[in-house]
Design an enzyme around this catalytic site. Structure first.
Site, PDB file in Angstrom:
ATOM      1  N   LYS A 128     -26.864  43.434  17.069  1.00  0.00           N
ATOM      2  CA  LYS A 128     -26.731  42.128  16.250  1.00  0.00           C
ATOM      3  C   LYS A 128     -26.705  41.001  16.956  1.00  0.00           C
ATOM      4  O   LYS A 128     -27.612  40.135  16.491  1.00  0.00           O
ATOM      5  CB  LYS A 128     -25.459  42.391  15.352  1.00  0.00           C
ATOM      6  CG  LYS A 128     -25.249  41.099  14.364  1.00  0.00           C
ATOM      7  CD  LYS A 128     -23.945  41.097  13.540  1.00  0.00           C
ATOM      8  CE  LYS A 128     -22.820  40.827  14.486  1.00  0.00           C
ATOM      9  NZ  LYS A 128     -22.200  39.669  14.847  1.00  0.00           N
ATOM     10  N   ASN A 129     -25.900  40.905  17.953  1.00  0.00           N
ATOM     11  CA  ASN A 129     -25.860  39.457  18.492  1.00  0.00           C
ATOM     12  C   ASN A 129     -27.019  39.045  19.687  1.00  0.00           C
ATOM     13  O   ASN A 129     -26.826  38.119  20.101  1.00  0.00           O
ATOM     14  CB  ASN A 129     -24.521  39.639  19.340  1.00  0.00           C
ATOM     15  CG  ASN A 129     -23.510  39.609  18.236  1.00  0.00           C
ATOM     16  OD1 ASN A 129     -23.368  39.345  17.145  1.00  0.00           O
ATOM     17  ND2 ASN A 129     -22.135  39.858  18.561  1.00  0.00           N
ATOM     18  N   ARG A 188     -21.734  32.461  11.012  1.00  0.00           N
ATOM     19  CA  ARG A 188     -21.578  31.377  11.947  1.00  0.00           C
ATOM     20  C   ARG A 188     -22.745  30.999  12.858  1.00  0.00           C
ATOM     21  O   ARG A 188     -23.006  30.397  13.268  1.00  0.00           O
ATOM     22  CB  ARG A 188     -20.537  31.521  12.764  1.00  0.00           C
ATOM     23  CG  ARG A 188     -18.936  31.577  11.709  1.00  0.00           C
ATOM     24  CD  ARG A 188     -17.945  31.574  12.769  1.00  0.00           C
ATOM     25  NE  ARG A 188     -17.847  30.523  13.736  1.00  0.00           N
ATOM     26  CZ  ARG A 188     -17.112  29.529  13.362  1.00  0.00           C
ATOM     27  NH1 ARG A 188     -16.249  29.195  11.969  1.00  0.00           N
ATOM     28  NH2 ARG A 188     -16.875  28.462  13.902  1.00  0.00           N
ATOM     29  N   CYS A 230     -12.583  30.463  10.274  1.00  0.00           N
ATOM     30  CA  CYS A 230     -13.028  31.862  10.556  1.00  0.00           C
ATOM     31  C   CYS A 230     -11.764  32.779  10.736  1.00  0.00           C
ATOM     32  O   CYS A 230     -11.057  32.330  11.309  1.00  0.00           O
ATOM     33  CB  CYS A 230     -13.989  31.793  11.845  1.00  0.00           C
ATOM     34  SG  CYS A 230     -14.352  33.416  12.201  1.00  0.00           S
ATOM     35  N   ARG A 253     -12.674  28.468  15.938  1.00  0.00           N
ATOM     36  CA  ARG A 253     -14.045  28.635  16.475  1.00  0.00           C
ATOM     37  C   ARG A 253     -14.668  27.388  16.699  1.00  0.00           C
ATOM     38  O   ARG A 253     -15.880  27.026  15.847  1.00  0.00           O
ATOM     39  CB  ARG A 253     -14.657  29.767  15.962  1.00  0.00           C
ATOM     40  CG  ARG A 253     -14.221  30.988  15.937  1.00  0.00           C
ATOM     41  CD  ARG A 253     -14.852  32.005  15.300  1.00  0.00           C
ATOM     42  NE  ARG A 253     -16.205  32.569  16.056  1.00  0.00           N
ATOM     43  CZ  ARG A 253     -17.058  33.546  15.767  1.00  0.00           C
ATOM     44  NH1 ARG A 253     -16.840  34.069  14.500  1.00  0.00           N
ATOM     45  NH2 ARG A 253     -17.987  33.734  16.377  1.00  0.00           N
ATOM     46  N   ASP A 285     -14.909  42.060  20.928  1.00  0.00           N
ATOM     47  CA  ASP A 285     -15.644  42.547  19.829  1.00  0.00           C
ATOM     48  C   ASP A 285     -15.087  44.122  19.906  1.00  0.00           C
ATOM     49  O   ASP A 285     -15.520  44.973  18.862  1.00  0.00           O
ATOM     50  CB  ASP A 285     -17.157  42.658  19.826  1.00  0.00           C
ATOM     51  CG  ASP A 285     -17.334  41.242  19.612  1.00  0.00           C
ATOM     52  OD1 ASP A 285     -16.671  40.384  19.081  1.00  0.00           O
ATOM     53  OD2 ASP A 285     -18.624  40.823  19.625  1.00  0.00           O
ATOM     54  N   VAL A 320     -10.100  35.868  24.576  1.00  0.00           N
ATOM     55  CA  VAL A 320     -11.273  35.120  23.971  1.00  0.00           C
ATOM     56  C   VAL A 320     -10.914  34.664  22.503  1.00  0.00           C
ATOM     57  O   VAL A 320     -11.233  33.548  22.659  1.00  0.00           O
ATOM     58  CB  VAL A 320     -12.543  36.173  23.837  1.00  0.00           C
ATOM     59  CG1 VAL A 320     -13.746  35.392  23.334  1.00  0.00           C
ATOM     60  CG2 VAL A 320     -12.941  36.877  25.247  1.00  0.00           C
ATOM     61  N   ARG A 324     -22.050  43.833   7.729  1.00  0.00           N
ATOM     62  CA  ARG A 324     -22.715  42.426   8.702  1.00  0.00           C
ATOM     63  C   ARG A 324     -22.936  42.944   9.962  1.00  0.00           C
ATOM     64  O   ARG A 324     -23.747  42.309  10.576  1.00  0.00           O
ATOM     65  CB  ARG A 324     -21.519  41.661   8.942  1.00  0.00           C
ATOM     66  CG  ARG A 324     -21.159  40.769   7.584  1.00  0.00           C
ATOM     67  CD  ARG A 324     -20.304  39.680   7.920  1.00  0.00           C
ATOM     68  NE  ARG A 324     -20.742  38.910   9.129  1.00  0.00           N
ATOM     69  CZ  ARG A 324     -20.115  37.845   9.621  1.00  0.00           C
ATOM     70  NH1 ARG A 324     -18.803  37.657   9.581  1.00  0.00           N
ATOM     71  NH2 ARG A 324     -20.581  36.987  10.614  1.00  0.00           N
TER      72      ARG A 324
HETATM   73  N1  EPU Z   1     -15.518  27.930  21.949  1.00  0.00           N
HETATM   74  C1  EPU Z   1     -15.044  26.812  22.273  1.00  0.00           C
HETATM   75  N2  EPU Z   1     -15.852  25.887  22.089  1.00  0.00           N
HETATM   76  C2  EPU Z   1     -17.102  26.250  21.780  1.00  0.00           C
HETATM   77  C3  EPU Z   1     -17.568  27.505  21.697  1.00  0.00           C
HETATM   78  C4  EPU Z   1     -16.632  28.616  21.622  1.00  0.00           C
HETATM   79  O1  EPU Z   1     -13.901  26.534  22.606  1.00  0.00           O
HETATM   80  O2  EPU Z   1     -18.092  25.343  21.498  1.00  0.00           O
HETATM   81  C5  EPU Z   1     -14.307  29.148  22.388  1.00  0.00           C
HETATM   82  C6  EPU Z   1     -14.147  29.810  21.054  1.00  0.00           C
HETATM   83  O3  EPU Z   1     -13.122  29.499  20.080  1.00  0.00           O
HETATM   84  C7  EPU Z   1     -13.479  31.252  21.679  1.00  0.00           C
HETATM   85  C8  EPU Z   1     -14.408  31.259  22.889  1.00  0.00           C
HETATM   86  O4  EPU Z   1     -14.829  30.068  23.397  1.00  0.00           O
HETATM   87  O5  EPU Z   1     -12.446  31.135  22.057  1.00  0.00           O
HETATM   88  C9  EPU Z   1     -15.617  32.295  23.146  1.00  0.00           C
HETATM   89  O6  EPU Z   1     -16.589  31.918  21.911  1.00  0.00           O
HETATM   90  P1  EPU Z   1     -18.037  31.949  21.879  1.00  0.00           P
HETATM   91  O7  EPU Z   1     -18.553  30.867  21.450  1.00  0.00           O
HETATM   92  O8  EPU Z   1     -18.331  32.883  23.006  1.00  0.00           O
HETATM   93  O9  EPU Z   1     -18.189  33.062  20.502  1.00  0.00           O
HETATM   94  P2  EPU Z   1     -19.260  33.144  19.582  1.00  0.00           P
HETATM   95  O10 EPU Z   1     -20.827  32.595  20.200  1.00  0.00           O
HETATM   96  O11 EPU Z   1     -19.206  32.338  18.495  1.00  0.00           O
HETATM   97  C10 EPU Z   1     -20.156  35.327  19.889  1.00  0.00           C
HETATM   98  C11 EPU Z   1     -20.475  36.701  19.108  1.00  0.00           C
HETATM   99  C12 EPU Z   1     -19.095  36.988  18.578  1.00  0.00           C
HETATM  100  C13 EPU Z   1     -18.164  37.470  19.824  1.00  0.00           C
HETATM  101  C14 EPU Z   1     -18.033  36.325  20.656  1.00  0.00           C
HETATM  102  C15 EPU Z   1     -17.299  36.600  21.967  1.00  0.00           C
HETATM  103  C16 EPU Z   1     -22.639  36.156  18.149  1.00  0.00           C
HETATM  104  C17 EPU Z   1     -23.362  35.934  16.972  1.00  0.00           C
HETATM  105  N3  EPU Z   1     -21.256  36.287  17.966  1.00  0.00           N
HETATM  106  O12 EPU Z   1     -19.628  34.504  19.395  1.00  0.00           O
HETATM  107  O13 EPU Z   1     -19.345  38.420  17.807  1.00  0.00           O
HETATM  108  O14 EPU Z   1     -16.766  37.848  19.400  1.00  0.00           O
HETATM  109  O15 EPU Z   1     -19.388  35.737  21.059  1.00  0.00           O
HETATM  110  O16 EPU Z   1     -17.918  37.471  22.675  1.00  0.00           O
HETATM  111  O17 EPU Z   1     -23.207  36.434  19.216  1.00  0.00           O
HETATM  112  C18 EPU Z   1     -18.884  39.980  16.243  1.00  0.00           C
HETATM  113  O18 EPU Z   1     -20.012  40.384  16.479  1.00  0.00           O
HETATM  114  O19 EPU Z   1     -18.044  40.516  15.435  1.00  0.00           O
HETATM  115  C19 EPU Z   1     -18.475  38.667  16.798  1.00  0.00           C
HETATM  116  C20 EPU Z   1     -17.387  37.762  16.497  1.00  0.00           C
END
Ligand code: EPU
Length: 444
Positions: free
Chosen positions: A22-23, A93, A117, A122, A308, A330, A400
């Site tokens: 998915k991701n 998101r 969320c 996030r 995850d 995380v 999802r």
């Molecule tokens: N963060 C910030 N600022 C930002 C972005 C992130 O502080 O601008 C923080 C977040 O709050 C968090 C950490 O950095 O504490 C990591 O967040 P990240 O941005 O890596 O998460 P994401 O890109 O929003 C993706 C996956 C998630 C997975 C996370 C971590 C996708 C679509 N989603 O989310 O997947 O948990 O990386 O590996 O790729 C899931 O599949 O269930 C899921 C939630």
């Protein structure tokens, strides 16, 4: 609202195939906004989230066609709008992944801020910081991000926040940088396999990205990208969820579509927990080597143990012979599943950014509520092992990210039933684009 009924206590056995990731699929789909021509994606996962991305891309004017159940064609030559509305973004998101590709190809994007969320705070400040560094002007107004740029220029960008790197943030900046003028260097880039998959896809389209899988990405901008055929990697989170399903039910599963290089920390952790995992090619046979052993695990960015899988591991540790500590660095607040597991007889205590789990001899079935995707998977695992019946409500969360979970479980001898209003049913989106009724939009 759909629910999943599980009568626990059956050992799972048989062979299960892991779907596409998915991701990886979501940012790759978004990236096609910047790729003229017809992109064909194989191993495409049929999920609620990929369906939401199809809806979003269709609104932009992308033509989407299913060539078979798991192969999709995306034709982005007629993108007609750059606005992603709140209604779609709040349900997923990852919609924010369109920001970079739209900016690079259209020079502008208007994307709703995602809002709250269930898995914790996030923000997307790092996405915006990275795109600003490339020269985008960004204004937040009335809940929307308005981004525009006459020309994107390569830059040096440090992309880390208090919790470390950002997965979709790296994807967004990388997708914009590939079409920027000059060289971009992203420091503290996310190393997750899904980021690598997006990078490999973009490189196949003509991008020039080096350093994928490391924390430093060097991207030399190109004038344009060309559409290609590409196969999405298997979903490492689904693979490890099946491993834990074998572990928690004392079953014997053969799992197809396991990339052990994507699962090093998870496999190491699960072996320490008492699972026998035999790997050959991309297949894993998973059984229990003895009692489940307690663990002290911290979820970290890749190559650490994935956040995850934290909820699923927490569920499995409820039945370990001793006390475990599971911490999430995380998403430190991603523990809504703990309260539901308590209702099934687990002994869990929240402590700062983690939980302390005292193993119990058995869990008992209960009515529980899914709060997010991975929390739902944790409740399914607990239900499979519990005495009696577990009814999980709000399972749209499961849809999802797990393709045909009830079907796959049934074929592995689990006693599960998906119900709507007391009647068995199948997920709504299963009837979405099929080979016979394939076109979901036209180019216009
Ligand atoms: N963060 C910030 N600022 C930002 C972005 C992130 O502080 O601008 C923080 C977040 O709050 C968090 C950490 O950095 O504490 C990591 O967040 P990240 O941005 O890596 O998460 P994401 O890109 O929003 C993706 C996956 C998630 C997975 C996370 C971590 C996708 C679509 N989603 O989310 O997947 O948990 O990386 O590996 O790729 C899931 O599949 O269930 C899921 C939630």
């Amino acid at each position: 609202m759909d629910e999943l009924r599980i009568r626990g206590g059956h050992r799972l056995q048989g062979t299960v195939s892991v779907s596409g990731a998915k991701n990886a699929a979501l940012p790759i789909m978004a990236a096609t906004l910047a790729i003229p021509g017809r992109t064909i994606l194989h191993n495409f996962p049929r999920l609620r989230d990929t369906n939401s991305m199809i809806q979003l891309l269709t609104q932009f004017g992308v033509a989407v066609e299913f060539l078979d159940d798991h192969t999709i064609a995306l034709e982005s030559s007629a993108v007609s709008t750059c606005r992603a509305d709140y209604e779609l973004v709040r349900t997923m998101r990852a919609s924010v992944c369109v920001l970079g590709p739209l900016l690079a190809s259209q020079g502008e994007a208007c994307v709703s801020l995602p809002g709250g969320c269930n898995i914790g705070h996030r923000p997307i400040d790092l996405h915006l910081k990275g795109l600003s560094a490339l020269g985008a002007e960004i204004v937040i107004d009335q809940g929307y991000i308005h981004a525009s740029a006459r020309e994107l220029r390569g830059a040096e960008i440090y992309l880390s926040g208090p919790q470390g790197s950002t997965v979709t943030g790296t994807c967004n900046v990388m997708s914009a940088a590939v079409l920027s003028r000059g060289r971009t260097i992203i420091q503290a880039a996310a190393c997750e396999p899904e980021v690598i998959d997006l990078g490999n896809f973009l490189n196949a389209c003509g991008a020039q990205i080096t350093g994928l899988g490391t924390s430093t990405l060097t991207i030399d901008g190109v004038r344009e990208l060309q559409a290609v055929e590409y196969t999405i990697i298997p979903d490492r989170i689904e693979a490890a969820t099946w491993m834990m399903a074998a572990g928690i039910t004392d079953g014997d599963l053969t799992i197809e579509g396991v990339r052990d290089d994507h699962l090093t920390a998870a496999i190491e952790t699960l072996r320490t927990a008492g699972l026998a995992i035999d790997l050959q090619d991309e297949t894993a046979r998973v059984r229990r080597a003895g009692d489940l052993q307690p663990l002290d695990v911290v979820a970290l960015p890749f190559p650490g143990f994935p956040t995850d899988l934290q909820a699923q591991l927490t569920a499995m540790m409820c039945l370990a012979s001793g006390t475990s500590v599971v911490t999430d660095r995380v998403f430190p607040d991603r523990f809504l599943h703990a309260a539901e597991l308590l209702r099934m007889g687990a002994k869990i205590r929240r402590e700062s950014s983690g939980v302390i789990i005292e193993g119990v001899n058995e869990l008992s079935g209960a009515c529980v509520m899914a709060s997010d995707l991975r929390a739902s998977a944790a409740l399914v695992l607990a239900g499979l092992a519990a005495r009696g019946e577990t009814v999980i409500s709000r399972i749209y969360h499961l849809d999802r990210g797990y393709e045909d979970l009830a079907g796959k479980l049934s074929r592995l001898d689990a006693d599960v039933e998906r119900q709507k209003g007391g009647r068995p049913n199948t997920p709504q989106f299963a009837g979405a684009p099929t080979p016979s009724a394939s076109k979901t939009s036209s180019k216009g």
